[in-house]
Design a protein around this motif. Structure first.
Motif, PDB file in Angstrom:
ATOM      1  N   LEU A 203       0.836  -1.269  -0.063  1.00  0.00           N
ATOM      2  CA  LEU A 203       0.106   0.035  -0.055  1.00  0.00           C
ATOM      3  C   LEU A 203       0.929   1.237   0.083  1.00  0.00           C
ATOM      4  CD1 LEU A 203      -2.495  -1.204   2.396  1.00  0.00           C
ATOM      5  CD2 LEU A 203      -2.862  -0.713   0.236  1.00  0.00           C
ATOM      6  N   SER A 204       1.996   1.086   0.054  1.00  0.00           N
ATOM      7  CA  SER A 204       3.064   2.179  -0.053  1.00  0.00           C
ATOM      8  C   SER A 204       2.911   3.217  -1.132  1.00  0.00           C
ATOM      9  CB  SER A 204       4.588   1.912  -0.021  1.00  0.00           C
ATOM     10  OG  SER A 204       4.924   1.002  -1.031  1.00  0.00           O
ATOM     11  N   GLY A 205       2.398   2.610  -2.382  1.00  0.00           N
ATOM     12  CA  GLY A 205       2.114   3.532  -3.456  1.00  0.00           C
ATOM     13  C   GLY A 205       1.107   4.449  -3.554  1.00  0.00           C
ATOM     14  N   LEU A 206       0.189   4.484  -2.464  1.00  0.00           N
ATOM     15  CA  LEU A 206      -1.055   5.569  -2.273  1.00  0.00           C
ATOM     16  C   LEU A 206      -0.392   6.850  -1.927  1.00  0.00           C
ATOM     17  CD1 LEU A 206      -3.065   3.254   0.284  1.00  0.00           C
ATOM     18  CD2 LEU A 206      -3.839   3.986  -2.070  1.00  0.00           C
ATOM     19  N   ARG A 207       0.748   6.908  -1.517  1.00  0.00           N
ATOM     20  CA  ARG A 207       1.299   8.404  -1.244  1.00  0.00           C
ATOM     21  C   ARG A 207       2.747   8.406  -1.997  1.00  0.00           C
ATOM     22  NH1 ARG A 207      -1.835  12.248   0.070  1.00  0.00           N
ATOM     23  NH2 ARG A 207      -2.021  12.180   2.378  1.00  0.00           N
ATOM     24  N   ALA A 208       2.742   9.263  -2.776  1.00  0.00           N
ATOM     25  CA  ALA A 208       3.993   9.345  -3.775  1.00  0.00           C
ATOM     26  C   ALA A 208       5.044   9.707  -2.566  1.00  0.00           C
ATOM     27  CB  ALA A 208       3.891  10.514  -4.737  1.00  0.00           C
ATOM     28  N   PRO A 209       6.268   9.330  -2.705  1.00  0.00           N
ATOM     29  CA  PRO A 209       7.535   9.948  -1.612  1.00  0.00           C
ATOM     30  C   PRO A 209       7.852  11.321  -1.964  1.00  0.00           C
ATOM     31  CG  PRO A 209       8.023   8.430  -3.437  1.00  0.00           C
ATOM     32  CD  PRO A 209       6.736   8.208  -3.467  1.00  0.00           C
TER      33      PRO A 209
END
Length: 209
Positions: A203-209
């Motif tokens: 789910l890390s891709g839900l928020r762009a770094p």
């Protein structure tokens, strides 16, 4: 430009009675071994996502699902009564097989907006409670990422509301144990449902770094 607020809705993991009994708000129901494994998997899937806050229904099965995520993120889990399961009243603890034979069960399935559990909560009230709670959490963590551990019916009702779907159709939404559904809130815009009943992907891709 302010980032949208992401609210992740996690259903608790499996318990020994999942799918057979309507446990409602009865205390003392804990995760099964499989449920504990599912809770660990949720925490792994959230790795890399900048989580700002964790909230949980006060019931044991939800809090136990939140524990691995709290350990991985270092965030404290705050109990939030607005995330509680629907109050099933006199139906609490009843076997689903027995309830399915009642005439009222057809109303539960096809006209839930008109149904109130005997000496319990109505679906409309449950939805209003859940939606109001998410609005409060959105305001408290504006632009942040909030993970909420809750129960199937409240999550289904929140997703239906965000989609603009009538409550009478909310039973068409599937929310499996330990699944994640995500709603994005941006100022001046309608909510955006990013995923429903997500079971496996990171789910890390839900928020762009």
């Amino acid at each position: 430009m302010t980032q949208s607020t992401l609210i992740l809705l996690v259903r608790h993991g499996e318990t020994p009675t999942t799918g057979t009994v309507l446990p409602g708000r009865a205390p003392g129901l804990h995760l099964s071994e499989r449920g504990r494994t599912q809770a660990e998997a949720v925490a792994e899937r959230l790795a890399g996502l900048p989580v700002d806050a964790l909230y949980s229904s006060p019931l044991e099965r939800a809090r136990e699902t939140a524990e691995p995520t709290a350990a991985r993120t270092g965030r404290t889990v705050t109990e939030e009564a607005g995330l509680l399961e629907c109050d099933f009243g006199d139906w609490t603890g009843a076997a689903l097989a027995g309830l399915a034979g009642l005439p009222e069960w057809q109303t539960v399935q096809h006209n839930p907006s008109a149904f109130r559990f005997p000496n319990g909560e109505g679906f409309s009230g449950m939805q209003a409670r859940m939606v109001g709670t998410l609005e409060d959490l959105r305001a408290a963590h504006h632009g942040g990422v909030v993970v909420c551990f809750s129960h199937a019916d409240p999550i289904k009702a929140a997703v239906a509301h965000a989609l603009g779907t009538h409550l009478d159709l909310f039973q068409r939404i599937m929310i499996s144990p330990a699944s994640v559904s995500v709603i994005s809130y941006a100022d001046g815009q309608a909510p955006a449902v990013l995923t429903v009943n997500s079971m496996s992907e990171p789910l890390s891709g839900l928020r762009a770094p």
